[in-house]
Design an enzyme around this catalytic site. Structure first.
Site: not given
Length: 306
Positions: A28-30, A87, A164, A255, A257
């Site tokens: 996940g992004d964070t 996801y 984001n 990438a 992140d």
């Protein structure tokens, strides 16, 4: 103050193996930023992932994965009956698209309890969050998040934010614009990606993005732009720093992140923003050469060291 906190949602990630099978990971992004921070910072600097978790077997597996990777969760709640989001990454060459199942994920409740959230953010050297963190929250929880970050910043924490922007997570562009502008005002470092900013705010070029953010009071801005140079504005200077070309990328997931994680780790360790951006580029170039969002710690460490 010591250590970092990244706030958001860590999901179950299904990524293709190239043979028709699927591999289950956690990303996940964070969390991807948190992963890079854990890899790159000394062991005596704790890295906490601040979220909310369920009590199902997949949540337990996720928390076990965190513990095995020396990643804490501070005072993050565990919510009976809740579960993580999911996801799947579909690749066309190295470019990726995503399918999400996250509407009732536990992380949407990460800021329901202001006291617990504030406790998780106490005495942190760095706090990182993103526009996705904002987007998964209802309005009252988002207000709690802003309050907790505001309090932590007043107490001396450095705040870093990546807008984001993901349109599907927001009810309207106007809602996203208001929330992201408020987050920028609470931050010390902004790490936007130009195509996202162009889509939401209509910026003509990375310079326009940087100027808009500077007008909100930011003094340290890094505008990422994929394979194009990153625009770094800090200490009264402006410089374009080229990304590293990867001839045969495997998977571009994570990438940006990983760039953020490399950049922030370098800043914590005393490098200038311009030196930190070069570290971020090296870390990002490593991540696009593996499947999924998380590269092995050893690979990240080697890239970071140059």
């Amino acid at each position: 103050m010591n250590g970092t906190a990244s706030i958001g949602e860590c999901m179950l990630e299904l990524s293709g193996t190239g043979t028709g099978d699927w591999k289950l990971n956690h990303a996940g992004d964070t969390f991807n930023v948190n992963w890079a921070l854990r890899a790159l910072l000394p062991a005596d600097k704790p890295t906490d992932y601040v979220s909310a978790f369920g009590d199902d077997p997949f949540s337990t597996q996720q928390l076990d994965f965190f513990a095995a990777s020396n990643i804490g969760t501070a005072a993050s709640p565990r919510i009976p009956g809740a579960r993580p989001g999911l996801y799947a990454i579909t690749l066309t060459g190295a470019e990726r698209s995503f399918t999400y199942w996250r509407g009732d994920s536990a992380a949407r409740r990460l800021a329901d309890d202001l006291d617990l959230l504030s406790k998780s953010l106490q005495n942190k050297e760095l706090i990182y969050f993103s526009g996705i963190t904002l987007a998964i929250l209802e309005d009252p929880a988002r207000a709690n998040l802003f309050e907790a970050i505001r309090t932590a910043r007043k107490a001396g924490s450095l705040i870093a934010f990546d807008p984001n922007y993901r349109p599907r997570l927001w009810t309207s562009e106007e809602q996203a614009q208001r929330a992201i502008a408020e987050a920028v005002r609470l931050s010390d470092i902004a790490l936007p990606t130009f195509p996202d900013e162009q889509a939401l705010f209509g910026d003509e070029n990375p310079e326009a993005t940087a100027e808009r953010l500077a007008a909100l009071g930011l003094n340290e801005i890094v505008v990422k732009n994929g394979e194009e140079p990153a625009l770094v504005i800090a200490d009264g200077r402006k410089e374009l720093l080229p990304a590293l070309h990867v001839a045969s990328p495997v998977d571009t997931t994570g990438a940006g992140d990983s760039f953020n994680g490399g950049y922030l780790a370098a800043r914590i360790l005393g490098k200038t923003p311009f030196e930190a951006a070069l570290c971020g580029h090296r870390v990002a170039a490593t991540v696009v050469q593996v499947r999924g969002a998380l590269a092995p710690f050893e690979a990240l460490q080697k890239a970071f060291a140059g």
